[in-house]
Scaffold this motif. Structure first.
Motif, PDB file in Angstrom:
ATOM      1  N   SER A 127     -46.342 -32.575  54.876  1.00  0.00           N
ATOM      2  CA  SER A 127     -47.515 -32.008  54.189  1.00  0.00           C
ATOM      3  C   SER A 127     -47.084 -30.750  53.437  1.00  0.00           C
ATOM      4  CB  SER A 127     -48.620 -31.691  55.193  1.00  0.00           C
ATOM      5  OG  SER A 127     -48.116 -30.906  56.264  1.00  0.00           O
ATOM      6  N   PHE A 128     -46.322 -30.936  52.373  1.00  0.00           N
ATOM      7  CA  PHE A 128     -45.716 -29.845  51.612  1.00  0.00           C
ATOM      8  C   PHE A 128     -46.750 -28.793  51.189  1.00  0.00           C
ATOM      9  CE2 PHE A 128     -43.075 -33.556  51.048  1.00  0.00           C
ATOM     10  CZ  PHE A 128     -41.786 -33.060  51.165  1.00  0.00           C
ATOM     11  N   VAL A 129     -46.290 -27.521  51.175  1.00  0.00           N
ATOM     12  CA  VAL A 129     -47.174 -26.421  50.793  1.00  0.00           C
ATOM     13  C   VAL A 129     -46.459 -25.545  49.773  1.00  0.00           C
ATOM     14  CG1 VAL A 129     -46.409 -24.855  52.634  1.00  0.00           C
ATOM     15  CG2 VAL A 129     -48.731 -24.663  51.730  1.00  0.00           C
ATOM     16  N   ASP A 130     -47.225 -24.970  48.860  1.00  0.00           N
ATOM     17  CA  ASP A 130     -46.679 -24.103  47.821  1.00  0.00           C
ATOM     18  C   ASP A 130     -46.644 -22.663  48.337  1.00  0.00           C
ATOM     19  OD1 ASP A 130     -46.641 -22.359  45.353  1.00  0.00           O
ATOM     20  OD2 ASP A 130     -46.702 -24.313  44.354  1.00  0.00           O
ATOM     21  N   VAL A 131     -45.518 -21.974  48.149  1.00  0.00           N
ATOM     22  CA  VAL A 131     -45.382 -20.613  48.676  1.00  0.00           C
ATOM     23  C   VAL A 131     -46.379 -19.654  48.036  1.00  0.00           C
ATOM     24  CG1 VAL A 131     -42.943 -20.901  49.267  1.00  0.00           C
ATOM     25  CG2 VAL A 131     -43.568 -19.949  47.041  1.00  0.00           C
ATOM     26  N   ARG A 132     -46.815 -19.957  46.822  1.00  0.00           N
ATOM     27  CA  ARG A 132     -47.809 -19.088  46.188  1.00  0.00           C
ATOM     28  C   ARG A 132     -49.113 -19.098  46.977  1.00  0.00           C
ATOM     29  NH1 ARG A 132     -47.124 -21.719  40.322  1.00  0.00           N
ATOM     30  NH2 ARG A 132     -47.030 -23.552  41.704  1.00  0.00           N
ATOM     31  N   ASP A 133     -49.460 -20.259  47.509  1.00  0.00           N
ATOM     32  CA  ASP A 133     -50.658 -20.354  48.339  1.00  0.00           C
ATOM     33  C   ASP A 133     -50.463 -19.657  49.676  1.00  0.00           C
ATOM     34  OD1 ASP A 133     -51.957 -21.791  46.369  1.00  0.00           O
ATOM     35  OD2 ASP A 133     -51.524 -23.743  47.253  1.00  0.00           O
ATOM     36  N   VAL A 134     -49.257 -19.766  50.240  1.00  0.00           N
ATOM     37  CA  VAL A 134     -48.982 -19.101  51.511  1.00  0.00           C
ATOM     38  C   VAL A 134     -49.052 -17.584  51.336  1.00  0.00           C
ATOM     39  CG1 VAL A 134     -47.286 -18.770  53.356  1.00  0.00           C
ATOM     40  CG2 VAL A 134     -47.573 -21.026  52.317  1.00  0.00           C
ATOM     41  N   PRO A 157     -46.858 -22.385  58.166  1.00  0.00           N
ATOM     42  CA  PRO A 157     -46.860 -23.290  57.016  1.00  0.00           C
ATOM     43  C   PRO A 157     -45.964 -24.500  57.242  1.00  0.00           C
ATOM     44  CG  PRO A 157     -45.426 -21.432  56.594  1.00  0.00           C
ATOM     45  CD  PRO A 157     -46.084 -21.166  57.920  1.00  0.00           C
ATOM     46  N   SER A 158     -46.292 -25.558  56.525  1.00  0.00           N
ATOM     47  CA  SER A 158     -45.428 -26.725  56.500  1.00  0.00           C
ATOM     48  C   SER A 158     -44.260 -26.443  55.545  1.00  0.00           C
ATOM     49  CB  SER A 158     -46.218 -27.960  56.065  1.00  0.00           C
ATOM     50  OG  SER A 158     -46.817 -27.741  54.798  1.00  0.00           O
ATOM     51  N   PHE A 159     -43.512 -27.456  55.212  1.00  0.00           N
ATOM     52  CA  PHE A 159     -42.312 -27.284  54.398  1.00  0.00           C
ATOM     53  C   PHE A 159     -42.664 -26.754  53.016  1.00  0.00           C
ATOM     54  CE2 PHE A 159     -38.861 -28.648  51.653  1.00  0.00           C
ATOM     55  CZ  PHE A 159     -37.740 -28.373  52.405  1.00  0.00           C
ATOM     56  N   PRO A 197     -55.466 -26.382  47.992  1.00  0.00           N
ATOM     57  CA  PRO A 197     -54.083 -25.946  47.799  1.00  0.00           C
ATOM     58  C   PRO A 197     -53.460 -26.607  46.570  1.00  0.00           C
ATOM     59  CG  PRO A 197     -54.472 -26.681  50.059  1.00  0.00           C
ATOM     60  CD  PRO A 197     -55.663 -27.104  49.259  1.00  0.00           C
ATOM     61  N   ARG A 198     -52.430 -25.980  46.039  1.00  0.00           N
ATOM     62  CA  ARG A 198     -51.685 -26.569  44.934  1.00  0.00           C
ATOM     63  C   ARG A 198     -51.021 -27.875  45.376  1.00  0.00           C
ATOM     64  NH1 ARG A 198     -51.000 -20.940  44.162  1.00  0.00           N
ATOM     65  NH2 ARG A 198     -51.286 -20.238  41.999  1.00  0.00           N
ATOM     66  N   THR A 199     -50.855 -28.788  44.444  1.00  0.00           N
ATOM     67  CA  THR A 199     -50.259 -30.087  44.740  1.00  0.00           C
ATOM     68  C   THR A 199     -48.778 -30.115  44.363  1.00  0.00           C
ATOM     69  OG1 THR A 199     -50.735 -30.986  42.554  1.00  0.00           O
ATOM     70  CG2 THR A 199     -52.479 -31.179  44.232  1.00  0.00           C
ATOM     71  N   VAL A 200     -48.086 -31.135  44.825  1.00  0.00           N
ATOM     72  CA  VAL A 200     -46.683 -31.320  44.447  1.00  0.00           C
ATOM     73  C   VAL A 200     -46.558 -31.512  42.943  1.00  0.00           C
ATOM     74  CG1 VAL A 200     -44.730 -32.920  44.626  1.00  0.00           C
ATOM     75  CG2 VAL A 200     -45.896 -32.160  46.692  1.00  0.00           C
ATOM     76  N   ASP A 201     -47.524 -32.186  42.325  1.00  0.00           N
ATOM     77  CA  ASP A 201     -47.463 -32.385  40.880  1.00  0.00           C
ATOM     78  C   ASP A 201     -47.576 -31.054  40.131  1.00  0.00           C
ATOM     79  OD1 ASP A 201     -47.387 -35.364  40.673  1.00  0.00           O
ATOM     80  OD2 ASP A 201     -49.258 -35.172  41.780  1.00  0.00           O
TER      81      ASP A 201
END
Length: 289
Positions: free
Chosen positions: A166-173, A136-138, A270-274
């Motif tokens: 390319s930020f990622v949400d841990v819930r998606d990971v 995963p990314s950050f 994937p979930r967004t930063v917003d």
């Protein structure tokens, strides 16, 4: 169904992973240093069990891993000497009959040979077991965990320069981990898990400000200043060194790669930063305390 062992739960990825596995009807054993803390988090769900386990504490390995056939591996952030502190446990896992290992690795680990994740990947490739690497990314949630003290003061305080991530949400990971652990066709593969857009930390600060109504700015300390600041907060030296390496990838323009692999595993965007920002308002503003 095979028994799945999960390290790193409760935790950023471990918590949503366990919940996603249970939602799929999996049998799960949470391998935790403090099983009672894990029990407080997850309770007595059907198919869920707990065992005391701690990387570096060899007395916990055999009984915790007995019967496990699939294992999710999370490196504790304070452990940088993985050959000493983690590989012996994975050796025991192989001897106990674990057949598939899924490693929570790091975006770019195949290039960043100095990071502990790369050393774990190398071990698993040579182990003979089926292995899958999640790269995963950050994590968006790092801002509301590791960097929460600064965030509540109105700062994103990381040495990432002006590079995009390319930020990622841990819930998606976590959900992707459940897909890989319970499905077929993932053996000996690596997935680079990113969000759907790459942002600078300045852009993230503006989005957090807009959503929370709390002024947040991006502070870009140099690596030495960042190191001293985190040491003063009591963060372990090895953990800071790994963090410095991760932020260097952003600073040098190597963290902005966006891939479709997470969307492919999830079957959705994937979930967004917003979205993350909206869900994190209570944490950022301390409304839950």
């Amino acid at each position: 169904m095979d028994l799945i062992g999960v390290t790193g739960a409760p935790g950023n990825v471990g918590t949503p992973l366990v919940r996603a596995l249970l939602a799929r009807g999996a049998r799960v054993r949470v391998l935790a240093r403090r099983p009672e803390r894990a029990h407080e988090e997850f309770g007595d769900a059907p198919g869920l069990e707990y065992a005391g386990f701690e990387f570096g504490n060899r007395r916990t390995y055999v009984s915790a891993l007995q019967g496990v056939r699939r294992l999710f591996i999370t490196r504790p952030p304070q452990l940088s000497q993985v050959e000493r502190d983690m590989v012996p446990a994975l050796d025991v896992a192989l001897g106990a009959g674990v057949e598939r290992m899924v490693l929570l690795s790091l975006q770019g680990a195949e290039r960043l040979t100095f990071v502990p994740h790369a050393k774990l990947e190398k071990y698993l490739k040579e182990s003979g077991a089926e292995s899958t690497f999640l790269r995963p990314s950050f994590f968006m949630q790092n801002l509301t965990t590791t960097h929460l003290p600064e965030l509540r003061k109105g700062e994103i305080y990381v040495p990432a320069g002006k590079g995009r991530t390319s930020f990622v949400d841990v819930r998606d990971v976590g959900e992707a981990g459940a897909v890989v652990l319970t499905g077929d066709g993932h053996a000996n593969r690596a997935y680079e898990l990113t969000g759907s857009e790459a942002l600078t930390y300045e852009e993230v600060a503006r989005r957090l400000t807009a959503v929370t109504g709390h002024p947040i700015r991006y502070t870009d300390p140099n690596p030495i200043t960042f190191f001293r600041h985190m040491r003063a907060r009591g963060v372990a030296t090895g953990q800071i060194v790994v963090m410095e390496g991760i932020y260097a990838t952003a600073r040098f323009g190597l963290a902005g790669r966006v891939t479709p692999e997470l969307a492919g595993l999830l079957g959705r965007s994937p979930r967004t930063v917003d979205e993350f920002a909206r869900d994190s308002v209570p944490t950022i503003l301390g409304e839950n305390e």
